[in-house]
Design a protein around this motif. Sequence first.
Motif, PDB file in Angstrom:
ATOM      1  N   ILE A  28       0.839  -1.207   0.000  1.00 32.03           N
ATOM      2  CA  ILE A  28       0.000   0.000   0.000  1.00 32.03           C
ATOM      3  C   ILE A  28       0.872   1.255   0.000  1.00 32.03           C
ATOM      4  N   VAL A  29       1.896   1.283   0.838  1.00 34.56           N
ATOM      5  CA  VAL A  29       2.780   2.453   0.901  1.00 34.56           C
ATOM      6  C   VAL A  29       3.479   2.667  -0.449  1.00 34.56           C
ATOM      7  N   GLY A  30       3.815   1.576  -1.132  1.00 34.98           N
ATOM      8  CA  GLY A  30       4.419   1.721  -2.463  1.00 34.98           C
ATOM      9  C   GLY A  30       3.489   2.425  -3.436  1.00 34.98           C
ATOM     10  N   VAL A  31       2.207   2.096  -3.383  1.00 32.76           N
ATOM     11  CA  VAL A  31       1.220   2.757  -4.251  1.00 32.76           C
ATOM     12  C   VAL A  31       1.062   4.224  -3.845  1.00 32.76           C
ATOM     13  N   LEU A  32       1.015   4.484  -2.542  1.00 32.01           N
ATOM     14  CA  LEU A  32       0.867   5.863  -2.064  1.00 32.01           C
ATOM     15  C   LEU A  32       2.073   6.707  -2.446  1.00 32.01           C
ATOM     16  N   ASP A  33       3.257   6.107  -2.398  1.00 25.29           N
ATOM     17  CA  ASP A  33       4.476   6.818  -2.786  1.00 25.29           C
ATOM     18  C   ASP A  33       4.408   7.233  -4.249  1.00 25.29           C
ATOM     19  N   GLU A  34       3.867   6.352  -5.080  1.00 20.25           N
ATOM     20  CA  GLU A  34       3.727   6.675  -6.511  1.00 20.25           C
ATOM     21  C   GLU A  34       2.716   7.797  -6.725  1.00 20.25           C
ATOM     22  N   LEU A  35       1.649   7.822  -5.930  1.00 20.69           N
ATOM     23  CA  LEU A  35       0.641   8.883  -6.053  1.00 20.69           C
ATOM     24  C   LEU A  35       1.205  10.243  -5.652  1.00 20.69           C
ATOM     25  N   GLY A  36       2.083  10.255  -4.641  1.00 16.07           N
ATOM     26  CA  GLY A  36       2.633  11.515  -4.162  1.00 16.07           C
ATOM     27  C   GLY A  36       1.941  11.977  -2.896  1.00 16.07           C
TER      28      GLY A  36
END
Length: 245
Positions: free
Chosen positions: A219-227
């Motif tokens: 989940i954090v990996g996806v959030l990191d990509e979103l910004g």
Amino acid sequence: MPVDTSEATFQRDVIDRSYEVPVVVDFWAEWCGPCRSLGPVIEKAVDAREGQVELVKLDTDANQRLAAEYRIQSIPAVKAFKDGRVIDEFVGALPPAAVERFLDGLAPSEAERLVEAGGEQNLRRALELEPGRADATLELAKLLADRGDREEALSVLANVAGSFAAEGLAARLRLEADEALRQAFAALDAGDTERGLDLLIEAIAAAEPDKREDLRKAIVGVLDELGVEHPLARDSRRRLASALY
């Protein structure tokens, strides 16, 4: 050859162009003796880099608004722009060796050029030059995973420290065997990020500790990509914290 810019063309010549290549701006004036000394030195050094850096000259007398905006108090003043902002600068007529070092810090490294070119061979070479480089590792791992070499992808990702994106991809690769999570990853791959995140966060409640940690990382990996500033990232980060604690 350097480009002579002005207040009318600065946005195009410097700001916009700096998203494609580093742009060095030489703030100068006709009456300035040190400016005439520095000019040929910096022009020769930029020319030697064959397009890796571009040089733009701005006459401060003719463009006083820009000179004030960039707080030019003494000339020659040199500012390097990348992605629309100043990333380095110096004042005064530096000797050739110092100018070379300044420009060396702006031009992309061989590894950066290889990552930009892409492709497995280039990415592997980039990692030989700069082991642990996160962007090269992430792209190589994606290529390997897409063709089914998941164990090698995980091995590659294990060499990177401090990258949320790399940790997230590794966690996803470990979780994808779980039938219950396939809808979540299918939604992410289809561009329905909100649904994908919802399903992953919902899965945390019933997960075992090891699986909970991988879910968190994915989940954090996806959030990191979103910004950080993305509205979905802010809301999902709050919901993730509630699910975990």
